[in-house]
Design an enzyme around this catalytic site. Structure first.
Site, mmCIF file in Angstrom:
data_model
loop_
_atom_site.group_PDB
_atom_site.id
_atom_site.type_symbol
_atom_site.label_atom_id
_atom_site.label_comp_id
_atom_site.label_asym_id
_atom_site.label_seq_id
_atom_site.Cartn_x
_atom_site.Cartn_y
_atom_site.Cartn_z
ATOM 1 N N ARG A 48 0.845 -1.195 0.000
ATOM 2 C CA ARG A 48 0.000 0.000 0.000
ATOM 3 C C ARG A 48 0.879 1.244 0.000
ATOM 4 O O ARG A 48 2.092 1.158 0.197
ATOM 5 C CB ARG A 48 -0.952 0.008 1.211
ATOM 6 C CG ARG A 48 -0.198 -0.244 2.526
ATOM 7 C CD ARG A 48 -0.788 0.429 3.680
ATOM 8 N NE ARG A 48 -0.721 1.879 3.572
ATOM 9 C CZ ARG A 48 0.403 2.594 3.748
ATOM 10 N NH1 ARG A 48 1.565 2.033 4.017
ATOM 11 N NH2 ARG A 48 0.372 3.914 3.632
ATOM 12 N N ASP A 234 -2.327 10.720 -2.649
ATOM 13 C CA ASP A 234 -2.649 9.629 -3.575
ATOM 14 C C ASP A 234 -2.973 10.149 -4.967
ATOM 15 O O ASP A 234 -2.852 9.421 -5.951
ATOM 16 C CB ASP A 234 -3.803 8.792 -3.026
ATOM 17 C CG ASP A 234 -3.298 7.947 -1.868
ATOM 18 O OD1 ASP A 234 -3.228 8.471 -0.742
ATOM 19 O OD2 ASP A 234 -2.912 6.785 -2.106
HETATM 20 O O1 MRU Z 1 -4.952 3.164 1.785
HETATM 21 P P1 MRU Z 1 -3.465 3.404 1.817
HETATM 22 O O2 MRU Z 1 -2.843 2.940 3.081
HETATM 23 O O3 MRU Z 1 -2.781 2.885 0.590
HETATM 24 O O4 MRU Z 1 -3.350 4.985 1.783
HETATM 25 C C1 MRU Z 1 -2.072 5.546 1.680
HETATM 26 C C2 MRU Z 1 -2.055 7.001 1.885
HETATM 27 O O5 MRU Z 1 -3.075 7.648 1.988
HETATM 28 C C3 MRU Z 1 -0.712 7.660 1.874
HETATM 29 O O6 MRU Z 1 -0.754 8.817 2.641
HETATM 30 C C4 MRU Z 1 -0.385 8.002 0.416
HETATM 31 O O7 MRU Z 1 -0.347 6.871 -0.391
HETATM 32 C C5 MRU Z 1 0.828 8.790 0.213
HETATM 33 S S1 MRU Z 1 2.281 8.189 0.938
HETATM 34 C C6 MRU Z 1 3.278 7.460 -0.013
#
Ligand code: MRU
Length: 342
Positions: A48, A234
């Site tokens: 993730r 994201d």
């Molecule tokens: O659902 P996730 O755990 O994949 O969400 C990740 C995030 O929201 C992070 O803050 C995001 O990917 C940026 S960090 C590299």
């Protein structure tokens, strides 16, 4: 500090990831050797973080090329690439990585050549993201003064990228420069990436970390306990509106209220130039069970429904600056962003 592990690696037999669903209790590394195994790992958040799932997706494109028979190669390969890109909808890194690797592979003259090219594309993206991570760390650290208390959300460290991280890369860099900083990690309900992953990374690196419930941010800020907020992203729209882990928007509003600088740290692969503003960003809805339970244990009255968005959008006007590997975007609007990410 010794160099940090790499959360995603591309080896001869497939992709190796650390299974983030098992942390912090157990450190389990998985070797993923089929497309379906990678899609499953992305969907259940074993791997993730936007840059990490981009690289895993590119690796899956290589596995797709290996699995696709020569007969009808292009059509079948394209179909599998779509399945990979759809594994999670919000982080644009995944779709961009898949489309980039697919297009590079399809320039080939034969399926065998496409298989070689797909692997090279995945390896080069991994290197690119690692280098971006190092550069973001340097730029991000330049914002942090000695002794600052930095609040962060979700997990943006080595687990979320193929380098040291995005926002946490800046934290690691500041710590390595001897700035004596302290981290406040929001637990990031429902899946607790802050509690399980960020706190684990900080403790391992011997960086002082204090965990807080997401609903304690207001009180901590009101008491003057936070100097700066650093978060990841994201997807970033053309005007700077930024999707990140659900709850980030709430932190940004509070930071504005208390006059605390709020920075987004993200590589250029997280910018979606096709989308005008945050309204165009698709928000992933997760299964209700992720809110109705806590690590598998029911926490709600039986029969209650749950609202389970995985991300929210922070409007550009709440963002002080965006740190990228190319530099810091101080004017968070369409023209400021275009100057760094054309
Ligand atoms: O659902 P996730 O755990 O994949 O969400 C990740 C995030 O929201 C992070 O803050 C995001 O990917 C940026 S960090 C590299």
């Amino acid at each position: 500090m010794n160099s940090l592990p790499r959360a995603v690696r591309i080896l001869a037999e497939g992709i190796v990831i650390i299974d983030q669903t098992k942390l912090p209790e157990r450190e389990v590394w998985l070797s993923l050797t089929t497309v379906d195994a990678v899609i499953d790992a992305i969907a259940r958040l074993a791997v993730r973080g936007a840059p990490a799932i981009g690289v895993a997706g590119a690796g899956a494109v290589w596995l797709a090329a290996l699995e696709t028979p020569d007969d009808g190669f292009e059509t079948r390969f394209r179909r599998t690439c779509e399945r990979i890109a759809d594994a999670r909808p919000t982080a644009i890194n995944l779709r961009f990585a898949v489309e980039r690797s697919r297009d590079i592979a399809l320039l080939a003259k034969s399926p065998d050549d496409a298989r070689v090219r797909a692997r090279e594309a995945a390896e080069s993206l991994l290197e690119q993201e690692s280098a971006a991570s190092r550069a973001m760390g340097r730029w991000g650290s330049s914002l942090i003064a000695h002794g600052e208390r930095v609040l962060t959300y979700c997990n943006t460290g080595w687990l979320a990228t193929t380098g040291d991280g995005t926002a946490l890369s800046a934290v690691y860099a500041a710590h390595n420069e001897g700035k004596n900083i302290e981290v406040f990690a929001c637990e990031s309900r429902p899946l607790l990436q802050g509690a399980r992953l960020t706190a684990w990374e900080m403790v391992r690196a011997e960086i002082p970390v204090t965990l807080l419930c997401d609903n304690s941010v207001g009180l901590l800020m009101a008491r003057g306990g936070v100097d700066r907020v650093l978060v990841g992203a994201d997807r970033i729209a053309r005007n700077g509106d930024t999707a990140n882990k659900i709850g980030t928007y709430m932190v940004a509003v509070l930071a504005k209220r208390h006059g605390i600088p709020f920075h987004v740290v993200a590589p250029t692969t997280t910018f979606d130039r096709r989308i005008k503003d945050g309204r165009g960003i698709p928000i992933e809805e997760r299964d209700e069970s992720e809110v109705l339970t806590l690590r598998g244990v029911p926490v709600a009255a039986p029969g209650a429904r749950a609202f389970a968005p995985a991300f929210d959008v922070t409007p550009a006007e709440l963002i002080t600056s965006i740190v990228t590997e190319r530099g810091i975007i101080k004017d968070v609007d369409e023209s400021g962003i275009s100057a760094v990410v054309p």
